[in-house]
Write a protein that holds these residues in place. Structure first.
Motif, PDB file in Angstrom:
ATOM      1  N   PHE A  57     122.674  49.129 103.906  1.00  0.00           N
ATOM      2  CA  PHE A  57     123.456  48.712 105.065  1.00  0.00           C
ATOM      3  C   PHE A  57     123.791  49.927 105.912  1.00  0.00           C
ATOM      4  O   PHE A  57     123.645  51.060 105.484  1.00  0.00           O
ATOM      5  CB  PHE A  57     124.724  47.941 104.666  1.00  0.00           C
ATOM      6  N   GLU A  58     124.209  49.653 107.133  1.00  0.00           N
ATOM      7  CA  GLU A  58     124.502  50.701 108.101  1.00  0.00           C
ATOM      8  C   GLU A  58     125.659  51.576 107.622  1.00  0.00           C
ATOM      9  O   GLU A  58     126.375  51.244 106.694  1.00  0.00           O
ATOM     10  CB  GLU A  58     124.871  50.065 109.448  1.00  0.00           C
TER      11      GLU A  58
ATOM     12  N   ASP B 285     121.984  42.276 108.515  1.00  0.00           N
ATOM     13  CA  ASP B 285     122.891  43.426 108.552  1.00  0.00           C
ATOM     14  C   ASP B 285     124.340  42.987 108.451  1.00  0.00           C
ATOM     15  O   ASP B 285     125.145  43.617 107.774  1.00  0.00           O
ATOM     16  CB  ASP B 285     122.696  44.226 109.848  1.00  0.00           C
ATOM     17  N   ASP B 286     124.690  41.872 109.123  1.00  0.00           N
ATOM     18  CA  ASP B 286     126.058  41.367 109.072  1.00  0.00           C
ATOM     19  C   ASP B 286     126.399  40.870 107.667  1.00  0.00           C
ATOM     20  O   ASP B 286     127.519  41.048 107.202  1.00  0.00           O
ATOM     21  CB  ASP B 286     126.264  40.247 110.086  1.00  0.00           C
TER      22      ASP B 286
ATOM     23  N   GLU C  19     125.160  42.012 104.843  1.00  0.00           N
ATOM     24  CA  GLU C  19     125.338  43.204 104.009  1.00  0.00           C
ATOM     25  C   GLU C  19     126.685  43.863 104.274  1.00  0.00           C
ATOM     26  O   GLU C  19     127.395  44.259 103.349  1.00  0.00           O
ATOM     27  CB  GLU C  19     124.194  44.180 104.263  1.00  0.00           C
ATOM     28  N   ARG C  20     127.066  43.962 105.551  1.00  0.00           N
ATOM     29  CA  ARG C  20     128.357  44.541 105.912  1.00  0.00           C
ATOM     30  C   ARG C  20     129.507  43.696 105.383  1.00  0.00           C
ATOM     31  O   ARG C  20     130.510  44.215 104.883  1.00  0.00           O
ATOM     32  CB  ARG C  20     128.440  44.677 107.441  1.00  0.00           C
TER      33      ARG C  20
ATOM     34  N   HIS D  39     134.262  47.940  99.653  1.00  0.00           N
ATOM     35  CA  HIS D  39     133.398  49.044 100.061  1.00  0.00           C
ATOM     36  C   HIS D  39     132.678  49.672  98.865  1.00  0.00           C
ATOM     37  O   HIS D  39     132.656  50.880  98.687  1.00  0.00           O
ATOM     38  CB  HIS D  39     134.191  50.077 100.871  1.00  0.00           C
TER      39      HIS D  39
ATOM     40  N   ASN E 267     129.849  44.202 101.693  1.00  0.00           N
ATOM     41  CA  ASN E 267     130.417  45.529 101.488  1.00  0.00           C
ATOM     42  C   ASN E 267     131.945  45.484 101.639  1.00  0.00           C
ATOM     43  O   ASN E 267     132.675  46.045 100.824  1.00  0.00           O
ATOM     44  CB  ASN E 267     129.804  46.506 102.494  1.00  0.00           C
ATOM     45  N   MET E 268     132.444  44.783 102.655  1.00  0.00           N
ATOM     46  CA  MET E 268     133.891  44.671 102.865  1.00  0.00           C
ATOM     47  C   MET E 268     134.541  43.796 101.796  1.00  0.00           C
ATOM     48  O   MET E 268     135.607  44.113 101.287  1.00  0.00           O
ATOM     49  CB  MET E 268     134.182  44.115 104.256  1.00  0.00           C
TER      50      MET E 268
ATOM     51  N   CYS F 270     134.016  53.356 104.088  1.00  0.00           N
ATOM     52  CA  CYS F 270     133.473  53.838 102.811  1.00  0.00           C
ATOM     53  C   CYS F 270     133.626  55.355 102.708  1.00  0.00           C
ATOM     54  O   CYS F 270     134.035  55.875 101.669  1.00  0.00           O
ATOM     55  CB  CYS F 270     132.000  53.478 102.674  1.00  0.00           C
TER      56      CYS F 270
ATOM     57  N   CYS G 161     129.157  53.067 107.150  1.00  0.00           N
ATOM     58  CA  CYS G 161     130.483  52.439 107.128  1.00  0.00           C
ATOM     59  C   CYS G 161     131.543  53.541 107.057  1.00  0.00           C
ATOM     60  O   CYS G 161     131.648  54.246 106.058  1.00  0.00           O
ATOM     61  CB  CYS G 161     130.602  51.503 105.929  1.00  0.00           C
TER      62      CYS G 161
END
Length: 141
Positions: free
Chosen positions: A81-82, A46-47, A49-50, A58, A53-54, A87, A84
Protein backbone atom coordinates in the motif's frame (compact mmCIF):
# COMPACT_ATOMS: atom_id res chain seq x y z
CA UNK A 1 -29.97 17.81 -8.17
CA UNK A 2 -30.89 21.51 -7.69
CA UNK A 3 -34.18 23.06 -6.64
CA UNK A 4 -35.02 26.51 -5.20
CA UNK A 5 -31.44 27.60 -4.39
CA UNK A 6 -30.65 24.28 -2.68
CA UNK A 7 -28.40 21.59 -4.11
CA UNK A 8 -28.47 17.94 -3.03
CA UNK A 9 -25.40 15.76 -3.70
CA UNK A 10 -25.60 12.00 -3.17
CA UNK A 11 -23.00 9.28 -3.47
CA UNK A 12 -24.03 5.84 -2.29
CA UNK A 13 -25.65 6.39 1.08
CA UNK A 14 -23.98 9.77 1.69
CA UNK A 15 -26.29 12.78 1.23
CA UNK A 16 -25.08 16.41 1.36
CA UNK A 17 -27.44 19.38 1.11
CA UNK A 18 -26.19 22.90 0.38
CA UNK A 19 -27.94 26.21 -0.12
CA UNK A 20 -26.86 29.18 -2.22
CA UNK A 21 -25.67 32.19 -0.18
CA UNK A 22 -23.79 35.15 -1.74
CA UNK A 23 -22.89 33.13 -4.83
CA UNK A 24 -21.48 30.18 -2.83
CA UNK A 25 -23.09 26.89 -1.85
CA UNK A 26 -22.66 26.28 1.89
CA UNK A 27 -23.40 23.05 3.71
CA UNK A 28 -26.88 23.17 5.22
CA UNK A 29 -27.21 21.14 8.40
CA UNK A 30 -25.03 18.10 8.84
CA UNK A 31 -24.09 15.00 6.94
CA UNK A 32 -26.83 12.37 6.77
CA UNK A 33 -25.57 8.80 6.59
CA UNK A 34 -27.86 5.86 5.88
CA UNK A 35 -27.27 2.20 5.28
CA UNK A 36 -24.90 1.41 2.44
CA UNK A 37 -25.25 -1.19 -0.24
CA UNK A 38 -21.72 -2.60 -0.53
CA UNK A 39 -22.27 -3.99 -4.03
CA UNK A 40 -23.24 -0.57 -5.40
CA UNK A 41 -20.07 1.21 -4.25
CA UNK A 42 -16.88 0.53 -6.19
CA UNK A 43 -13.78 0.84 -4.03
CA UNK A 44 -10.31 0.77 -5.57
CA UNK A 45 -7.75 -1.81 -4.45
CA UNK A 46 -5.53 0.96 -2.99
CA UNK A 47 -8.43 2.21 -0.86
CA UNK A 48 -9.11 -1.32 0.43
CA UNK A 49 -5.47 -1.74 1.42
CA UNK A 50 -5.43 1.66 3.14
CA UNK A 51 -8.69 0.84 4.95
CA UNK A 52 -7.36 -2.50 6.26
CA UNK A 53 -4.16 -0.74 7.32
CA UNK A 54 -6.19 1.74 9.42
CA UNK A 55 -8.58 -0.92 10.78
CA UNK A 56 -5.68 -3.01 12.06
CA UNK A 57 -3.88 -0.12 13.82
CA UNK A 58 -1.37 0.56 11.04
CA UNK A 59 -0.01 -2.96 10.93
CA UNK A 60 3.05 -3.46 8.71
CA UNK A 61 2.61 -4.35 5.03
CA UNK A 62 4.30 -7.72 5.58
CA UNK A 63 1.83 -8.68 8.34
CA UNK A 64 -1.14 -7.48 6.28
CA UNK A 65 0.03 -9.61 3.36
CA UNK A 66 0.34 -12.62 5.69
CA UNK A 67 -3.27 -12.12 6.88
CA UNK A 68 -4.39 -11.73 3.27
CA UNK A 69 -2.66 -14.98 2.26
CA UNK A 70 -4.52 -16.79 5.05
CA UNK A 71 -7.84 -15.38 3.70
CA UNK A 72 -8.53 -13.52 6.96
CA UNK A 73 -9.41 -10.22 5.24
CA UNK A 74 -12.73 -11.13 3.61
CA UNK A 75 -11.00 -12.71 0.57
CA UNK A 76 -9.29 -9.44 -0.37
CA UNK A 77 -5.71 -9.58 -1.63
CA UNK A 78 -3.32 -7.11 -0.04
CA UNK A 79 0.04 -6.73 -1.75
CA UNK A 80 1.51 -3.35 -0.86
CA UNK A 81 0.00 0.00 0.00
CA UNK A 82 0.96 3.63 -0.44
CA UNK A 83 3.03 5.65 2.03
CA UNK A 84 1.16 6.14 5.34
CA UNK A 85 2.30 9.06 7.49
CA UNK A 86 0.57 7.64 10.59
CA UNK A 87 2.55 4.39 10.29
CA UNK A 88 5.84 6.29 10.20
CA UNK A 89 4.97 8.61 13.10
CA UNK A 90 3.77 5.70 15.24
CA UNK A 91 7.05 3.83 14.83
CA UNK A 92 9.38 6.65 15.90
CA UNK A 93 11.48 6.16 19.00
CA UNK A 94 13.79 8.24 21.12
CA UNK A 95 17.51 7.92 20.55
CA UNK A 96 19.15 6.66 23.73
CA UNK A 97 22.11 8.38 25.37
CA UNK A 98 25.54 6.77 25.36
CA UNK A 99 26.78 5.40 28.67
CA UNK A 100 29.38 7.41 30.52
CA UNK A 101 33.03 6.56 29.81
CA UNK A 102 34.75 7.76 32.96
CA UNK A 103 36.69 5.57 35.39
CA UNK A 104 36.49 6.17 39.09
CA UNK A 105 38.87 4.65 41.61
CA UNK A 106 37.75 6.10 44.91
CA UNK A 107 36.07 8.83 46.87
CA UNK A 108 35.98 12.31 45.35
CA UNK A 109 37.44 11.19 42.00
CA UNK A 110 34.30 12.23 40.09
CA UNK A 111 31.74 14.74 41.42
CA UNK A 112 28.32 15.67 39.99
CA UNK A 113 26.81 19.04 40.91
CA UNK A 114 23.50 20.78 40.38
CA UNK A 115 22.36 24.34 41.06
CA UNK A 116 18.63 24.94 41.57
CA UNK A 117 16.80 28.24 41.96
CA UNK A 118 15.71 30.90 42.43
CA UNK A 119 12.82 29.86 44.64
CA UNK A 120 9.74 32.05 45.11
CA UNK A 121 9.83 31.42 48.86
CA UNK A 122 13.11 31.89 50.72
CA UNK A 123 14.42 29.31 53.19
CA UNK A 124 14.69 29.99 56.94
CA UNK A 125 18.17 31.34 56.27
CA UNK A 126 16.70 33.72 53.61
CA UNK A 127 18.33 31.77 50.75
CA UNK A 128 16.69 31.21 47.35
CA UNK A 129 19.13 28.76 45.68
CA UNK A 130 20.24 25.17 46.39
CA UNK A 131 23.59 23.67 45.37
CA UNK A 132 24.17 19.88 45.55
CA UNK A 133 27.33 17.81 45.14
CA UNK A 134 27.16 14.02 44.62
CA UNK A 135 30.21 11.76 44.81
CA UNK A 136 30.04 9.25 41.92
CA UNK A 137 31.90 6.47 43.82
CA UNK A 138 29.91 6.51 47.07
CA UNK A 139 26.74 8.28 45.85
CA UNK A 140 26.90 10.45 48.98
CA UNK A 141 25.31 13.91 48.76
Amino acid sequence: MSEGGTIKVTEGSLVLKSKLEDGLYTLAGSTIVGSANASAVQVSNDDKERLWNMRLSHMSACELEMLSNRNLLKDEKINTFEFCEHCILGKQKKVSFNTGKHKIGGLLDYIHSDLWGPSKLPSKGVKRHLLTFIDDFSRKV
